[in-house]
Design an enzyme around this catalytic site. Structure first.
Site, PDB file in Angstrom:
ATOM      1  N   ASP A   1       8.056   4.495 -13.652  1.00 56.98           N
ATOM      2  CA  ASP A   1       7.108   4.558 -14.438  1.00 56.98           C
ATOM      3  C   ASP A   1       5.768   4.681 -13.423  1.00 56.98           C
ATOM      4  O   ASP A   1       6.006   4.623 -12.215  1.00 56.98           O
ATOM      5  CB  ASP A   1       7.146   4.883 -16.038  1.00 56.98           C
ATOM      6  CG  ASP A   1       5.793   2.151 -15.804  1.00 56.98           C
ATOM      7  OD1 ASP A   1       5.528   2.265 -15.079  1.00 56.98           O
ATOM      8  OD2 ASP A   1       5.834   2.705 -17.182  1.00 56.98           O
ATOM      9  N   ALA A   2       4.954   5.753 -14.144  1.00 51.72           N
ATOM     10  CA  ALA A   2       3.783   5.968 -13.398  1.00 51.72           C
ATOM     11  C   ALA A   2       2.819   4.942 -12.864  1.00 51.72           C
ATOM     12  O   ALA A   2       2.330   4.413 -11.787  1.00 51.72           O
ATOM     13  CB  ALA A   2       2.870   7.062 -14.246  1.00 51.72           C
TER      14      ALA A   2
END
Length: 140
Positions: free
Chosen positions: A21-22
């Site tokens: 994810d980020a």
């Protein structure tokens, strides 16, 4: 099917950029993909090919329920081992305990209930006897 299969299957998987994810850690939903792949490959090792099962019996497996706990993050390039075992077999269901580990360290664990259903109606259906027999032979 191999003559003797252990009650627990191990499946190694590498974390790719697309799995993160980020924040740079494995996105929580991607663990479900890892667990699915581990279950599918275990069935293959046992001689159960889901596409052939559908063609021959009109039966498919679907996830009915799950309970997950996330303990520690996995990151890009980590090599994970997915541990899988059957904890209960019903006439139309299989209950699995699965865990993702990195070098033995527990990262995530869950229980997954998979149901056998008729491919056309998606209604519960008995697990074909030959498949049930294979699964019983490796159940703890």
């Amino acid at each position: 099917m191999p003559t003797e299969m252990p009650a627990e299957a191990l499946f190694d998987i590498r974390v790719y950029y697309e799995d993160t994810d980020a924040g740079g850690v494995v996105y929580y939903a991607n663990y479900l993909k890892f667990l699915e792949r581990a279950r599918t490959e275990w069935l293959r090792e046992l001689g159960v090919f889901q596409s052939e099962l559908r063609a021959a019996t009109q039966r498919i497996f679907v996830v009915n329920a799950l309970d997950m706990a996330y303990r520690k993050p996995a990151r890009l390039d980590d090599r994970l081992t997915i541990h899988s075992r059957i904890t209960r077999l019903g006439r139309a269901s299989i209950h699995f305990a699965q865990a993702a580990r990195r070098d033995g360290e527990l990262l995530a664990e869950g229980t997954i209930q998979v149901c056998c259903v008729d491919a056309a109606s998606l209604r519960p259906a008995e697990i074909p006897p030959e498949v049930l027999s294979i699964l019983k032979s490796i159940q703890e």
